[in-house]
Design a protein around this motif. Structure first.
Motif, PDB file in Angstrom:
ATOM      1  N   GLY A   1      28.226  31.890  38.738  1.00 16.14           N
ATOM      2  CA  GLY A   1      28.459  33.093  39.452  1.00 16.14           C
ATOM      3  C   GLY A   1      29.881  33.759  39.186  1.00 16.14           C
ATOM      4  O   GLY A   1      30.141  34.952  38.894  1.00 16.14           O
ATOM      5  N   LEU A   2      30.952  33.040  38.981  1.00 16.76           N
ATOM      6  CA  LEU A   2      32.224  33.296  38.858  1.00 16.76           C
ATOM      7  C   LEU A   2      32.189  33.917  37.042  1.00 16.76           C
ATOM      8  O   LEU A   2      32.707  35.129  37.049  1.00 16.76           O
ATOM      9  CB  LEU A   2      33.282  32.363  38.788  1.00 16.76           C
ATOM     10  N   PHE A   3      31.411  33.452  36.255  1.00 11.41           N
ATOM     11  CA  PHE A   3      31.375  33.704  34.839  1.00 11.41           C
ATOM     12  C   PHE A   3      30.663  35.086  34.803  1.00 11.41           C
ATOM     13  O   PHE A   3      30.979  35.929  34.042  1.00 11.41           O
ATOM     14  CB  PHE A   3      30.781  32.672  33.955  1.00 11.41           C
ATOM     15  N   ALA A   4      29.729  35.186  35.607  1.00  9.34           N
ATOM     16  CA  ALA A   4      29.096  36.482  35.509  1.00  9.34           C
ATOM     17  C   ALA A   4      29.642  37.590  36.086  1.00  9.34           C
ATOM     18  O   ALA A   4      29.665  38.881  35.605  1.00  9.34           O
ATOM     19  CB  ALA A   4      27.650  36.360  36.600  1.00  9.34           C
ATOM     20  N   GLU A   5      30.462  37.372  37.117  1.00 13.78           N
ATOM     21  CA  GLU A   5      31.577  38.399  37.759  1.00 13.78           C
ATOM     22  C   GLU A   5      32.619  38.740  36.901  1.00 13.78           C
ATOM     23  O   GLU A   5      32.927  39.894  36.767  1.00 13.78           O
ATOM     24  CB  GLU A   5      31.787  37.958  39.130  1.00 13.78           C
ATOM     25  N   ARG A   6      33.373  37.848  36.397  1.00  8.43           N
ATOM     26  CA  ARG A   6      34.808  37.883  35.718  1.00  8.43           C
ATOM     27  C   ARG A   6      34.611  37.477  34.183  1.00  8.43           C
ATOM     28  O   ARG A   6      35.700  37.980  33.553  1.00  8.43           O
ATOM     29  CB  ARG A   6      35.574  37.108  36.392  1.00  8.43           C
ATOM     30  N   GLY A   7      33.738  37.104  33.700  1.00 13.26           N
ATOM     31  CA  GLY A   7      33.529  36.754  32.248  1.00 13.26           C
ATOM     32  C   GLY A   7      34.354  35.431  32.216  1.00 13.26           C
ATOM     33  O   GLY A   7      35.123  34.719  32.937  1.00 13.26           O
ATOM     34  N   PHE A   8      34.294  34.655  30.703  1.00 14.41           N
ATOM     35  CA  PHE A   8      34.811  33.279  30.646  1.00 14.41           C
ATOM     36  C   PHE A   8      36.391  33.563  30.802  1.00 14.41           C
ATOM     37  O   PHE A   8      36.898  32.525  31.439  1.00 14.41           O
ATOM     38  CB  PHE A   8      34.469  33.007  29.113  1.00 14.41           C
ATOM     39  N   ASP A   9      36.975  34.482  30.103  1.00  9.39           N
ATOM     40  CA  ASP A   9      38.479  34.467  30.279  1.00  9.39           C
ATOM     41  C   ASP A   9      39.099  34.895  31.399  1.00  9.39           C
ATOM     42  O   ASP A   9      40.075  34.533  31.951  1.00  9.39           O
ATOM     43  CB  ASP A   9      38.899  35.475  29.065  1.00  9.39           C
ATOM     44  N   GLY A  10      38.205  35.657  32.301  1.00 10.86           N
ATOM     45  CA  GLY A  10      38.629  36.055  33.686  1.00 10.86           C
ATOM     46  C   GLY A  10      38.243  35.095  34.657  1.00 10.86           C
ATOM     47  O   GLY A  10      38.770  35.243  36.072  1.00 10.86           O
ATOM     48  N   THR A  11      38.108  33.682  34.393  1.00  7.23           N
ATOM     49  CA  THR A  11      37.591  32.633  35.292  1.00  7.23           C
ATOM     50  C   THR A  11      38.553  31.352  35.022  1.00  7.23           C
ATOM     51  O   THR A  11      38.770  31.104  34.093  1.00  7.23           O
ATOM     52  CB  THR A  11      36.101  32.320  35.343  1.00  7.23           C
ATOM     53  N   SER A  12      39.214  30.995  36.022  1.00  8.43           N
ATOM     54  CA  SER A  12      40.099  29.639  35.860  1.00  8.43           C
ATOM     55  C   SER A  12      39.415  28.450  36.521  1.00  8.43           C
ATOM     56  O   SER A  12      38.433  28.442  37.498  1.00  8.43           O
ATOM     57  CB  SER A  12      41.265  29.914  36.598  1.00  8.43           C
ATOM     58  N   VAL A  13      39.810  27.345  36.181  1.00  7.12           N
ATOM     59  CA  VAL A  13      39.291  26.005  36.779  1.00  7.12           C
ATOM     60  C   VAL A  13      39.837  25.752  38.100  1.00  7.12           C
ATOM     61  O   VAL A  13      38.892  25.552  39.061  1.00  7.12           O
ATOM     62  CB  VAL A  13      39.984  24.730  35.799  1.00  7.12           C
ATOM     63  N   GLU A  14      40.879  26.610  38.534  1.00  6.24           N
ATOM     64  CA  GLU A  14      41.724  26.401  39.778  1.00  6.24           C
ATOM     65  C   GLU A  14      40.460  27.091  40.632  1.00  6.24           C
ATOM     66  O   GLU A  14      40.318  26.484  41.644  1.00  6.24           O
ATOM     67  CB  GLU A  14      42.951  26.858  39.791  1.00  6.24           C
ATOM     68  N   GLU A  15      40.024  28.370  40.211  1.00  7.88           N
ATOM     69  CA  GLU A  15      39.156  29.028  41.212  1.00  7.88           C
ATOM     70  C   GLU A  15      37.906  28.399  41.267  1.00  7.88           C
ATOM     71  O   GLU A  15      37.297  28.336  42.403  1.00  7.88           O
ATOM     72  CB  GLU A  15      39.030  30.404  40.255  1.00  7.88           C
ATOM     73  N   ILE A  16      37.453  27.728  40.255  1.00  6.15           N
ATOM     74  CA  ILE A  16      36.196  26.884  40.434  1.00  6.15           C
ATOM     75  C   ILE A  16      36.404  26.044  41.317  1.00  6.15           C
ATOM     76  O   ILE A  16      35.360  25.625  42.392  1.00  6.15           O
ATOM     77  CB  ILE A  16      35.533  26.444  39.002  1.00  6.15           C
ATOM     78  N   ALA A  17      37.436  25.232  41.189  1.00  2.40           N
ATOM     79  CA  ALA A  17      37.513  24.011  42.188  1.00  2.40           C
ATOM     80  C   ALA A  17      37.790  24.573  43.581  1.00  2.40           C
ATOM     81  O   ALA A  17      37.251  23.765  44.585  1.00  2.40           O
ATOM     82  CB  ALA A  17      38.875  23.087  41.571  1.00  2.40           C
TER      83      ALA A  17
END
Length: 245
Positions: free
Chosen positions: A16-32
């Motif tokens: 969901g995050l990669f679709a919304e923000r792309g690879f560079d716009g997504t962080s491990v902190e956000e996923i966790a």
């Protein structure tokens, strides 16, 4: 939550995050944070953001490729195969919008499978074999099959990218018009294309009967004109001019 369940949770969140923000716009902190775990848990399962992204992209590419391949192997008529393949792509876009958004971004180098372009090339390679058999059947040179396969797949893929946002008309109607253009060409477009072969056949028969009636009517008009026309060599006599008084 078991390790397998946690892994699937992280994949869903990352997708969901990669679709919304792309690879560079997504962080491990956000996923966790969205998963309610610490960063080391993400590293434990995937080795980092790159590993998670690679699994997400591989899964989406496999899902789409399997769906289109299944459509190409089903059905008897070649047009049916193309229709089902176009519909399979549109169904994937509608049901897996996040996955398609990730793929069309031209996948990041972290993805093991490659880019969306490589996926389309694989699909085109499978369409190529279908077109090759069709070309042979009609006496066309099958060396052009790879080129036509790229054209068809490219047309469907770009239409899919447009439809991802437009979502109108319905996917069945979009698929019908796509194959109408691919199958008939601009010079022989069907007025109302359908995915249903029986309905399409009835419409074609209706158009053929209409054309036959128009031709018969034109022929009758032609015969009537011939009957009313003066015989060759005949000309109306002109009244003699009165002589001088």
């Amino acid at each position: 939550m078991t390790g397998k369940e946690r892994r699937e949770q992280l994949l869903d969140i990352g997708r969901g995050l990669f679709a919304e923000r792309g690879f560079d716009g997504t962080s491990v902190e956000e996923i966790a944070a969205k998963a309610g775990v610490s960063k080391p848990v993400v590293y434990e399962h995937f080795g980092g953001k790159e590993g998670l992204y690679a699994v997400v992209v591989d899964r989406e590419m496999e899902r789409l490729l399997a769906s289109v391949t299944r459509a190409l192997t089903d059905g008897v008529h070649y047009r049916d195969k193309l229709e089902q393949a176009a519909l399979a792509l549109l169904e994937y876009i509608e049901e897996c919008s996040d996955g398609f958004r990730i793929l069309v971004r031209d996948s990041h180098g972290a993805a093991g499978t490659g880019s969306f372009a490589s996926l389309l090339s694989e699909i085109a390679h499978r369409v190529e074999h279908i077109l090759g058999r069709e070309f042979d059947h009609h006496g066309y040179d099958d060396k052009f099959a790879p080129m036509y396969a790229q054209m068809i797949v490219g047309m469907v893929a770009f239409t899919g990218q447009w439809w991802l946002e437009a979502r109108k008309p319905k996917r069945e109607e979009v698929a019908a018009h796509l194959v109408n253009l691919a199958w008939n060409g601009l010079s022989r477009l069907e007025p109302k294309p359908y995915l249903d072969p029986k309905r399409r056949r009835k419409e074609r028969e209706k158009l053929e009967k209409r054309a036959e009636k128009a031709a018969a009517k034109a022929e009758r008009r032609g015969r009537k004109s011939d009957d009313e026309a003066p015989e060759p060599g005949w000309a109306p006599q002109q009244a003699e001019s009165p002589g001088p008084a």
